[in-house]
Scaffold this motif. Sequence first.
Motif, short mmCIF file in Angstrom:
data_model
loop_
_atom_site.label_atom_id
_atom_site.label_comp_id
_atom_site.label_asym_id
_atom_site.label_seq_id
_atom_site.Cartn_x
_atom_site.Cartn_y
_atom_site.Cartn_z
N THR A 256 0.83 -1.21 0.00
CA THR A 256 0.00 0.00 0.00
C THR A 256 0.86 1.25 0.00
OG1 THR A 256 -1.79 -1.14 1.15
CG2 THR A 256 -1.79 1.26 1.26
N LEU A 257 1.89 1.28 0.84
CA LEU A 257 2.77 2.44 0.90
C LEU A 257 3.51 2.65 -0.42
CD1 LEU A 257 4.12 1.94 4.52
CD2 LEU A 257 2.82 3.93 3.72
N HIS A 258 3.95 1.58 -1.05
CA HIS A 258 4.65 1.71 -2.32
C HIS A 258 3.73 2.19 -3.44
CE1 HIS A 258 8.82 0.35 -1.79
NE2 HIS A 258 8.36 -0.35 -0.79
N ARG A 259 2.47 1.81 -3.39
CA ARG A 259 1.55 2.29 -4.43
C ARG A 259 1.12 3.73 -4.17
NH1 ARG A 259 -0.87 -2.13 -7.85
NH2 ARG A 259 -2.24 -0.46 -8.56
N LEU A 260 0.99 4.10 -2.91
CA LEU A 260 0.62 5.48 -2.59
C LEU A 260 1.77 6.45 -2.84
CD1 LEU A 260 -1.32 4.99 0.77
CD2 LEU A 260 -2.31 5.75 -1.40
N PHE A 261 2.99 6.01 -2.55
CA PHE A 261 4.17 6.88 -2.62
C PHE A 261 5.29 6.17 -3.39
CE2 PHE A 261 1.92 7.49 1.44
CZ PHE A 261 1.51 8.81 1.30
N PRO A 262 5.14 6.00 -4.69
CA PRO A 262 6.11 5.21 -5.47
C PRO A 262 7.53 5.72 -5.32
CG PRO A 262 4.17 5.75 -6.79
CD PRO A 262 4.06 6.55 -5.54
N GLY A 263 8.43 4.79 -5.03
CA GLY A 263 9.85 5.11 -4.95
C GLY A 263 10.29 5.84 -3.70
N ARG A 264 9.39 6.01 -2.74
CA ARG A 264 9.76 6.81 -1.57
C ARG A 264 9.72 6.04 -0.25
NH1 ARG A 264 5.93 11.48 -1.10
NH2 ARG A 264 7.37 12.05 0.57
#
Length: 290
Positions: free
Chosen positions: A80-88
């Motif tokens: 979920t975090l990777h899809r909400l904030f790609p690369g961060r």
Amino acid sequence: MTALGVVFRPQLPPERLRDVARAADAAGLEELWLWEDCFLESGIAAMAAALAWTERLRVGVGLLPVPFRNAALTSMETATLHRLFPGRAKLAVGHGVQDWMAQVGARAESPMTLLTEHLSAMRALLRGERVTTQGRYVRLDGVALDWPPKEGAAVYVGATGPRTLRLAGAAADGTILTAGRTPDEVRRARELIEEGRTEAGRTGPHEVVAYFNAATGPGADARIEAELAASGDAGKTEAGVAGDAGAVAEAVRRIADAGADTVILQPTADEPDVEGFVRFVAGEVRPLVA
């Protein structure tokens, strides 16, 4: 180029995180790392908030203790975090402090087995695979994420001992080294990681992130000395640095030369101006670190 960051220590109240994260983002700092120590602040909740408050800052959690967590849930949160904030988002898992794990009734008889199983399941789920496994600790029956990361997600391991460092090399995408290590200790850790990679036949990139104690300004020498003593590292003069931007940058270069790809400067527990420390690292130290 060596990436540079700062630790937001969970001894600070959670409501301080927004100002520190925004200061880091505005100053151009590359990374801000969080802890999930018992019983201070949640790593996932704090990471999500810090990412939402900022625009470009990479935020890491080092580390999420696996005895606390189900592998499927950790993978869901990571995805979920990777899809909400790609690369961060950068997440690490690890054993956790065993006394704390016992305190909450989650201590594993074999921490290495648990971490190995958790890593294997988590990395497969984040690749979008459907996972069935009946391990000693991790048991999944046809589990797949509906929303895996679009471009995959690196899983880091926080490692201290030789066995865990080798496991990190063999089964993780990167390794987190805690503060208090000298350049020689970082070099040895990198060697152990590479041993694990060689044994597993792994040849892709493997990022080593090293925390490093640092202080600047009035009383910096005394604060670093007290910090090292409190963490059991008294007398290890190369395990921390106190001084101006030049002195800190030189220490960062020594840690990088020893094998760290990313150096995360850890302020002392009594740092009087965390936002100022962030601006010092981004504005004064960063230009001196190649």
